[in-house]
Design an enzyme around this catalytic site. Structure first.
Site, PDB file in Angstrom:
ATOM      1  NE  ARG A  38     -13.564  -4.638   2.958  1.00 55.73           N
ATOM      2  CZ  ARG A  38     -12.205  -4.673   2.888  1.00 55.73           C
ATOM      3  NH1 ARG A  38     -11.799  -3.552   2.967  1.00 55.73           N
ATOM      4  NH2 ARG A  38     -11.641  -5.692   3.120  1.00 55.73           N
ATOM      5  CG  LEU A  63      -9.487  -4.626  -1.198  1.00 56.17           C
ATOM      6  CD1 LEU A  63     -11.022  -5.057  -1.549  1.00 56.17           C
ATOM      7  CD2 LEU A  63      -9.152  -3.297  -0.939  1.00 56.17           C
ATOM      8  CB  SER A  64      -5.633  -4.417   4.573  1.00 52.88           C
ATOM      9  OG  SER A  64      -4.331  -4.499   4.057  1.00 52.88           O
ATOM     10  CB  ALA A  65      -9.365  -6.600   7.822  1.00 48.08           C
ATOM     11  CE1 TYR A  69      -6.113  -0.829   3.081  1.00 49.87           C
ATOM     12  CE2 TYR A  69      -8.132  -2.009   2.692  1.00 49.87           C
ATOM     13  CZ  TYR A  69      -6.656  -1.595   2.432  1.00 49.87           C
ATOM     14  OH  TYR A  69      -6.129  -2.354   1.586  1.00 49.87           O
TER      15      TYR A  69
END
Length: 363
Positions: A38, A63-65, A69
């Site tokens: 990540r 970016l989502s957490a 995802y």
């Protein structure tokens, strides 16, 4: 969004925490998450936050957490050979993980509003292909990204097996999203403050499941003020693999089978078992989901799926039995060997063919 699991020190520890909290539940999803670091999708000055279960936004880059995802990946029920459409594809992090599961005969398309984010995603994709040893453990369905508003997709576009939208969908756009799906397909999107899974069970039949309370920035509505005309988004054509590319896929697959057979043979001839591990007790706190959206913060009390009754719990953590007092730096394993690369380079083939089989990778 995020904060549902504890921060990790590296990508593997982050994935361990997501598994422990039951956000990652299947082997395919776990393998994809472990294969792509990540932190590689963060700008250098923000990488210290990469393994926290929090969303990250810098300019148009978002970016989502990780817990979001992982829930998305699990809900999509991905399988090799499927077609996938990512609406609001962003950095390409999710699309690349999906591509590891879809394999060489899948379809992997993304639509992103901001052209600078498309360039960022292409750079990160190129970096992954050229430098990550994980790449050689999979046959990859490379994402293709196009710039545009995902609410203006051309009506003659093909339908997809799997669709994800990474922005809040207004109720009036629900049917538009559903029509992007094939019969039997799955759509995952934030709808009315819930991450929602919709399965198309027939031409006009749907099953809906609410997964998780979330708060996403809403989809940006098309702006026709300049020209008064819609700017239709034309998705990439479904490419047909060349004979040369098919040969590369087949050869790499055969080499991997040989490597696996050799490893099994060695294991059957008395290969030492891995070191035994001893467990120690650590305390873990029950976490809440904390949602970050630009300068606003939303909190949603969503307990870990594996812990509904206790505010804290004892967790067993593994330590090598023989090395209890060894310094952490001395416990780090050697870097994994890229057996596929070693085997290809040892073949009696011209160098250009070897490099082609390795996708001209740098490592």
């Amino acid at each position: 969004m995020g904060g549902a699991v504890s921060a990790g020190e590296d990508n593997d520890e982050l994935i361990d925490n997501l598994k422990e909290a039951q956000y990652i539940r299947t082997e395919l999803v776990e393998q994809a998450f472990r294969a792509i670091d990540r932190a590689d999708y963060y700008l250098e000055e923000f990488k210290d936050n990469a393994y926290k279960d929090l969303a990250w936004k810098h300019g148009n880059i978002h970016l989502s957490a990780p817990c979001i995802y992982s829930e998305v990946m699990e809900a999509l029920d991905l399988q090799p050979g499927l077609s996938f459409l990512n609406l609001g594809s962003g950095t390409g992090y999710l699309s690349s993980m999906v591509g590891l599961i879809l394999g060489p005969f899948g379809v992997n398309h993304g639509v992103e509003l901001h052209s600078d984010v498309i360039e960022y995603a292409k750079q990160k994709l190129d970096f992954f292909i050229k430098t990550s040893d994980s790449f050689d453990k999979f046959e990859f369905c490379e994402p293709s990204f196009v710039t545009g508003n995902c609410l203006e997709i051309s009506p003659d576009c093909t339908q997809y097996d799997r669709v994800y939208c990474g922005a809040g969908v207004q109720k009036e756009h629900e049917d538009y999203m559903k029509n992007l799906l094939k019969v039997g397909g799955i759509l995952v999107m934030p709808l009315e403050e819930k991450l929602t899974k919709i399965t198309r069970t027939g031409p006009s039949a749907w099953e809906t499941k609410k997964i998780l309370a979330v708060s996403f920035a809403p989809l940006i509505q098309p702006n026709h003020a300049d020209s008064g005309k819609s700017r239709l988004v034309h998705l990439p054509p479904v490419a047909v693999r060349s004979l040369q590319d098919l040969a590369r896929i087949a050869i790499r697959g055969t080499i991997k089978k040989i490597i696996h057979q050799e490893a099994m043979s060695k294991a059957g001839n008395g290969l030492k078992n891995p070191p035994r591990f001893k467990r120690r007790r650590v305390r873990r706190r029950r976490m809440e989901t904390i949602v970050f959206l630009d300068k606003e913060v939303f909190a949603s009390r969503i307990s870990s799926p594996s812990d509904d009754n206790n505010n804290s719990e004892d967790i067993d953590e593994e330590r090598p039995e023989e090395e209890e007092e060894t310094k952490p730096s001395e416990l780090k394993p050697d870097p994994p060997v890229n057996f596929l690369r070693e085997k290809v380079l040892s073949l009696p083939l011209p160098d250009p063919l070897k490099y082609y089989l390795l996708y001209y990778r740098e490592k």
